[in-house]
Enzyme design. Sequence first.
Site, PDB file in Angstrom:
ATOM      1  N   ASP A 197       0.837  -1.194   0.000  1.00 53.87           N
ATOM      2  CA  ASP A 197       0.000   0.000   0.000  1.00 53.87           C
ATOM      3  C   ASP A 197       0.875   1.248   0.000  1.00 53.87           C
ATOM      4  OD1 ASP A 197       1.005   0.054   2.570  1.00 53.87           O
ATOM      5  OD2 ASP A 197      -0.830  -0.695   3.487  1.00 53.87           O
ATOM      6  N   TYR A 249      -1.952  -1.903  12.115  1.00 54.52           N
ATOM      7  CA  TYR A 249      -0.795  -2.199  12.969  1.00 54.52           C
ATOM      8  C   TYR A 249      -1.137  -1.897  14.415  1.00 54.52           C
ATOM      9  CZ  TYR A 249       1.767  -3.080   8.746  1.00 54.52           C
ATOM     10  OH  TYR A 249       2.181  -3.629   7.563  1.00 54.52           O
ATOM     11  N   GLU A 263       1.507 -10.625  -0.516  1.00 53.33           N
ATOM     12  CA  GLU A 263       1.964  -9.251  -0.248  1.00 53.33           C
ATOM     13  C   GLU A 263       3.341  -9.252   0.419  1.00 53.33           C
ATOM     14  OE1 GLU A 263       0.199  -5.010   1.397  1.00 53.33           O
ATOM     15  OE2 GLU A 263      -0.661  -6.880   2.151  1.00 53.33           O
TER      16      GLU A 263
END
Length: 505
Positions: free
Chosen positions: A79, A227, A483
Site C-alpha cells: 500500500d 498495525y 503481499e
Amino acid sequence: MGFFKTLALLLVVVSVVEVASSASINYGDALSKSILFFEGQRSGKLPSSQRMTWRKDSALTDGFDIGVDLVGGYYDAGDNVKFNFPMAFSTTMLAWSVIEFGKSMGPDLPHALDAIRWGTDYFLKATSVPGFVFVQVGDPYGDHMCWERPEDMDTPRTPFAVSKQFPGSEVSAEMAAALAASSMAFRSTDRGYSARLLKRARMVFDFADKNRGSYNDTLGHWVCPFYCDFSGYQDELLWGAAWLFKATNEPYYWNYVMTNRQTLKSSTIVKHIDIDGVKYSNAYSFAEFGWDTKTAGINVLISKFLLPSASASSSPFIADADNFICSVLPESPTKSVSYSPGGLLFKPGGSNLQHATALSFLLVAYSRYLNQAKRVVHCGNIVASPSRLIAVARSQVDYILGNNPMKMSYMVGYGAKFPQKIHHRGSSLPSIDNQKGHIDCHGGTTYFLSNNPNPNVLTGAIVGGPDISDSYSDSRSDFVHSEPATYINAPFVGVLAYFRSHPSK
C-alpha cells in the site's frame, strides 16, 4: 546388487542431491536483492543513485499541511501508507543486521547503510517537533480503497502524532530503538550522523517512558486493525532501553531493563484489548518476535552481555532465550510452532514468512553468542548445539529461496521461478516511464484484476509465502500470501549476510 550395496548407493545419491541443493542457493545474490527491495518501498524524493528505476518521486508534500516536513521513509508493504511502527522495527532489524553481520555483506554493506539512512532521516523529521512524535502518514481507509501508484496518490496524506496528552509508548520506543541501533551501524563510517541519531534516540525514549500509554487508545481507529499493538507497550520500552544500553554502555539503561523485566512479564500475562468493538487478548510469551512483540528479541539481545558470566545459568533472560530456542526446534519436546510437510516454520497470523525470517535471525544471532560462551541449549533430553540452531535457520532460508515442494523462490526476482502477481500497487501498475498519464483511485482496478504478471519486478521482495500445506496460488487478491513487507525482508538481510560468508556450514 546386494542390499547393502544398494543402500550405500542410495545414501550417496541422497547426499549428492542435498549438496547440489545447498550449492544451488546463491546467498550473496539473495542478499543483494533483499536490500535492493527497500529502494522499491521508498517514499519521497528519490536520489540519483536509485537503482530500482521504475519507481519515481512520491508524497513530496507529506506534513506540509501542518507545517512539518514528513517527506521520506518507507511504504510498509503493498500500500501507500507510512506506518511508523513496522517501519521502525524494520529499520532496527536492518541496523542489527549491519552490527552483527556487516563484515559479511561485502559490497552490499553501503547499500544496507543507505537503506537504514532512508529510514532514520525520516525518523529525525518525525521526532523534530518538541512534545510530539509523528507515527503515521496517510489515511489507511482511503488508501486501501484505491489501487494506484504511489506517484499518483490523491488520497488524504493525514499526519498522525502522539504526545503527552495522547501517548504512544510502543511506537515511540520502537523509533528510539531504531535510532539507537542505527547510531551503532554508522559509528565507524559517519560519526557525526551516528552521534545525532543517538542523541535523538535518548530524547525519544525519554518521551516514550515518561508519557506511558498505547497508541491503540489514542489512534486506535486509524492504526487498527492495520498495525494495532496487541502485546502492550512494555516490551518496546525494554527493547528501546536494551538498544540504548548497547549503544551507550550506560548503567541507567541496563538497570532499566533489569528492574522492568518483571513488569513486562506481569503486565502482559493477560492482556485484553477492545478496538472498535472487537476484543483481542494476548499473553506474555518468550517465543514471540516481530513488529508487534519484541520479547524473544530482548532476551537474545541481552543474552550477549550475560552469557560470558559465571551466573548466566541463573539469569531469567538466558532461561527465556533458551526457552525460545526450544519452542522452535523441530525435535524439541516443548516446540510451540508448526512445520509444513516441506519444513517451513509456521505461527498463527498472516504473512507467515515474517515469522520464518525474524525467528531465523534470532537463531543465527543466539548461536553466535552461545558459541562464544561455549554453551549449548537443553530442551528436555534434547541438547541443541550452536550448529543445530544454524541448521534450522538454514533450512528456512533455503526453503524461502526455492528448496521447497513448489520448487519456487518466494523472493521476487531470485531464481527461475518466483511470484509474478504480488499484491503491490506500484509493481502491478505500469511505470510512469511507460504510462505518464495520471491513473486515479479506481483507474488501477483493471491492473489489479488482470491475470498478467506485474509489469514491474519488485526485486528482492519476499511475499507472505505458501500455506501450511506448502501450496502457493500466485494471486494479487490473496494478499495474506502474496503481499511483501519491509518487516519480512529486514531480518532476512542479516541472515543472508551470515550465510553468504558461511555457505556450507
